[in-house]
Design a protein around this motif. Structure first.
Motif, short mmCIF file in Angstrom:
data_model
loop_
_atom_site.label_atom_id
_atom_site.label_comp_id
_atom_site.label_asym_id
_atom_site.label_seq_id
_atom_site.Cartn_x
_atom_site.Cartn_y
_atom_site.Cartn_z
N TYR A 323 22.30 -46.03 -2.76
CA TYR A 323 22.12 -44.58 -2.88
C TYR A 323 21.28 -44.22 -4.11
O TYR A 323 20.52 -43.25 -4.09
N ARG A 324 21.40 -44.99 -5.17
CA ARG A 324 20.57 -44.72 -6.34
C ARG A 324 19.08 -44.91 -6.02
O ARG A 324 18.23 -44.15 -6.49
N GLN A 325 18.75 -45.92 -5.24
CA GLN A 325 17.36 -46.11 -4.85
C GLN A 325 16.85 -44.94 -4.03
O GLN A 325 15.73 -44.44 -4.24
N LEU A 326 17.65 -44.47 -3.09
CA LEU A 326 17.24 -43.34 -2.26
C LEU A 326 17.13 -42.05 -3.08
O LEU A 326 16.13 -41.33 -2.98
N PHE A 327 18.12 -41.79 -3.91
CA PHE A 327 18.10 -40.55 -4.72
C PHE A 327 16.95 -40.57 -5.72
O PHE A 327 16.32 -39.54 -5.98
N ALA A 328 16.66 -41.74 -6.30
CA ALA A 328 15.55 -41.83 -7.24
C ALA A 328 14.22 -41.56 -6.54
O ALA A 328 13.31 -40.98 -7.13
N HIS A 329 14.12 -41.98 -5.29
CA HIS A 329 12.90 -41.72 -4.51
C HIS A 329 12.66 -40.22 -4.39
O HIS A 329 11.54 -39.74 -4.55
N TRP A 330 13.73 -39.47 -4.11
CA TRP A 330 13.62 -38.00 -4.05
C TRP A 330 13.42 -37.40 -5.44
O TRP A 330 12.66 -36.45 -5.61
N GLN A 331 14.11 -37.95 -6.43
CA GLN A 331 14.06 -37.38 -7.78
C GLN A 331 12.64 -37.32 -8.31
O GLN A 331 12.27 -36.39 -9.03
N HIS A 332 11.82 -38.28 -7.97
CA HIS A 332 10.46 -38.34 -8.48
C HIS A 332 9.51 -37.42 -7.72
O HIS A 332 8.33 -37.34 -8.05
N ARG A 333 10.03 -36.73 -6.70
CA ARG A 333 9.25 -35.73 -5.96
C ARG A 333 10.05 -34.43 -5.99
O ARG A 333 10.81 -34.12 -5.07
N PRO A 334 9.93 -33.62 -7.05
CA PRO A 334 10.83 -32.48 -7.26
C PRO A 334 10.87 -31.47 -6.13
O PRO A 334 11.93 -30.94 -5.80
N GLU A 335 9.71 -31.18 -5.48
CA GLU A 335 9.74 -30.17 -4.42
C GLU A 335 10.48 -30.68 -3.19
O GLU A 335 11.11 -29.91 -2.46
N VAL A 336 10.45 -31.99 -2.95
CA VAL A 336 11.22 -32.59 -1.86
C VAL A 336 12.70 -32.55 -2.21
O VAL A 336 13.55 -32.19 -1.40
N LEU A 337 13.01 -32.90 -3.43
CA LEU A 337 14.40 -32.92 -3.91
C LEU A 337 15.05 -31.55 -3.74
O LEU A 337 16.19 -31.45 -3.25
N ARG A 338 14.37 -30.49 -4.13
CA ARG A 338 14.95 -29.15 -4.04
C ARG A 338 15.25 -28.76 -2.60
O ARG A 338 16.19 -28.01 -2.33
N HIS A 339 14.48 -29.27 -1.67
CA HIS A 339 14.68 -28.95 -0.26
C HIS A 339 15.89 -29.69 0.32
O HIS A 339 16.60 -29.15 1.17
N ILE A 340 16.14 -30.90 -0.13
CA ILE A 340 17.12 -31.78 0.51
C ILE A 340 18.51 -31.69 -0.11
O ILE A 340 19.52 -31.74 0.59
N ARG A 341 18.58 -31.56 -1.42
CA ARG A 341 19.85 -31.82 -2.11
C ARG A 341 20.99 -30.87 -1.71
O ARG A 341 22.16 -31.25 -1.74
N SER A 342 20.66 -29.64 -1.31
CA SER A 342 21.72 -28.69 -0.98
C SER A 342 22.39 -28.98 0.36
O SER A 342 23.44 -28.41 0.66
N ARG A 343 21.80 -29.86 1.18
CA ARG A 343 22.40 -30.14 2.48
C ARG A 343 23.25 -31.41 2.46
O ARG A 343 23.84 -31.78 3.48
N LEU A 344 23.33 -32.10 1.33
CA LEU A 344 24.03 -33.38 1.27
C LEU A 344 25.51 -33.19 0.97
O LEU A 344 25.91 -32.32 0.20
N ALA A 345 26.33 -34.04 1.57
CA ALA A 345 27.76 -34.09 1.25
C ALA A 345 28.18 -35.55 1.34
O ALA A 345 27.86 -36.23 2.32
N ILE A 346 28.89 -36.03 0.34
CA ILE A 346 29.29 -37.43 0.35
C ILE A 346 30.69 -37.57 0.93
O ILE A 346 31.56 -36.70 0.72
N VAL A 347 30.89 -38.63 1.71
CA VAL A 347 32.17 -38.88 2.37
C VAL A 347 32.73 -40.19 1.86
O VAL A 347 32.07 -41.24 1.96
#
Length: 449
Positions: A323-347
């Motif tokens: 998950y750190r690899q995936l999240f870091a991939h988004w982290q380095h693209r801020p406009e993508v990150l802002r679009h995705i992060r609000s829809r995530l929920a961890i189980v």
């Protein structure tokens, strides 16, 4: 001579592209090909760009080693259709990890280097594509079930959520996009109930303009909902009596020609089949079983389709590393990150029966560290937190990092949701004990409550 590696090349190119001596009115972008080789690109006519600046960029190309292409900088007049490159939707402002040897150290960390990057990839492009459906049609809530690895009870949780929603009177549509490991139909449908066609049939028939003819015969009723006021309709990956699944699967991910010209990508085709099924079935809720791992199917499901994306996890080093690899991939693209992060929920899957308080605390800490390091806004100590900041306390139960738990149950170890209670199947008490709190979290999330 020092060998330049993949990560080094991007950092060297980013430093060159953001040099303070270059004209600020023409930001320099980086184009990286499928082999990782880089070129500088300037959205201007060659004659308008100062020659010293161009020569400066060309001289830096040699520093990229094997990851250099032509020394020639790309300008608009190098193309018959410059906008095909410079207005491509896959340009992303990217934060390139710095190196303390390159710049002055700040707080013990190298500063990140922001630069426009057009990253041509063989696979994985859809992790950064978050465009909405081209049709603009409103859709029912879509809940994506995702995990980095199998064996965490993802499909069982999906089946049980479908059962609970049907029991509440909802029309539920299940879509099995785990094409490489099709199993949802086996969990929810007796063999005689499996539809004649599967999703792989839709993709191969769509490539030759015949997809509409299979859509009606792609969905079937699950008997799991027979005692409910709602319904469960299943679009399985594989049709009944399939004899050529691997041959079809090998063709599923191909781009296909658009009638109006150009090609339609796999992501767009996934959008189309989901929308076509929704139009046909008119569900209240759509549950999508995504392929596990860092695969394009998961990318489209999470980044392009999901209303809520459930990230199944166990408290293992391999899980958090992935998950750190995936999240870091988004982290380095801020406009993508802002679009995705609000829809995530961890189980937190397979939550054990013993030592629960300590295990829960360890999981929350790991999950919080993951989200805080990569997805949450960084607020410096002493600074006022903006009202729209995406940041949460570790013990905030409404935060994306705070887990929705599915309890491990010995009654559900070899679970067959179609087995009658009198024959040894699980009853509603067993199901609610393991999944009740999880059900409530999901239902609240999709209903806005």
């Amino acid at each position: 001579m020092k060998i330049v590696r993949f990560n080094d090349a991007l950092r060297i190119a980013a430093l060159a592209a953001t040099d303070a001596g270059l004209p600020v009115q023409w930001p320099v972008g980086l184009v990286r090909d499928v082999y990782g080789r880089l070129r500088f690109a300037v959205n201007a006519e060659r004659a308008d760009y100062p020659e010293p600046a161009r020569l400066q960029l060309e001289s830096r190309t040699a520093q990229l080693g094997a990851f250099a292409t032509s020394e020639r900088v790309l300008f608009r007049d190098d193309f018959s259709d410059a906008d095909a490159l410079f207005s491509h939707p896959d340009w992303h402002q990217t934060l390139v990890v710095g190196n303390v040897e390159d710049e002055e150290e700040v707080g013990g960390l190298a500063p990140e280097i922001p630069v426009p990057l057009l990253d041509r990839q063989v696979t994985g492009q859809d992790w950064l594509r978050t465009e909405a459906s081209e049709s603009g049609v409103a859709h029912p809530p879509r809940i994506v079930f995702y995990g980095l690895k199998g064996g965490v009870g993802r499909s069982t949780a999906l089946a049980m959520l479908a059962y609970r929603l049907a029991r509440d009177g909802k029309r539920v549509l299940l879509i099995d996009f785990d094409l490489e490991s099709p199993g949802l139909s086996g969990l929810l449908l007796p063999e005689e109930r499996v539809a004649p066609f599967g999703l792989v049939d839709w993709f191969v028939e769509d490539a030759v303009g015949q997809a509409d003819d299979v859509l009606f015969d792609l969905v079937s009723d699950s008997p799991l909902a027979e005692q409910s006021t709602g319904s469960i309709r299943v679009a399985a990956a594989m049709g009944n009596g399939e004899t050529a699944y691997l041959a079809k699967l090998a063709r599923v991910y191909a781009d296909v020609p658009n009638p109006g010209g150009g090609v339609q990508r796999f992501a767009q085709r996934m959008q189309r089949v989901v929308e076509a099924l929704e139009a046909q079935e008119k569900p209240d809720v759509v549950l999508i079983d995504s392929r596990a791992g860092l695969h394009d199917v998961a990318a489209v499901s999470i980044a392009g389709l999901a209303t809520v994306a459930l990230l199944f996890a166990t408290n293992s080093p391999q899980n958090w590393q992935g998950y750190r690899q995936l999240f870091a991939h988004w982290q380095h693209r801020p406009e993508v990150l802002r679009h995705i992060r609000s829809r995530l929920a961890i189980v937190q899957a397979l939550f054990p029966e013993t030592d629960q308080a300590a295990r829960a605390a360890r999981f929350v800490q790991q999950s919080y560290d993951l989200f805080a390091d990569h997805l949450y806004d960084q607020i410096e100590p002493g600074d006022t937190t903006p009202t729209d900041a995406f940041t949460f306390d570790m013990n905030d139960q409404a935060a994306p990092h705070f887990p929705w738990r599915v309890r491990w149950s010995p009654r559900l170890q070899e679970f067959d949701p179609l087995l009658r209670v009198e024959d040894g199947g699980a009853d509603n008490t067993d199901i609610e004990l393991a999944f009740g709190p999880f059900f409530q979290e999901v239902i609240s999330a999709v209903s806005g409550g």
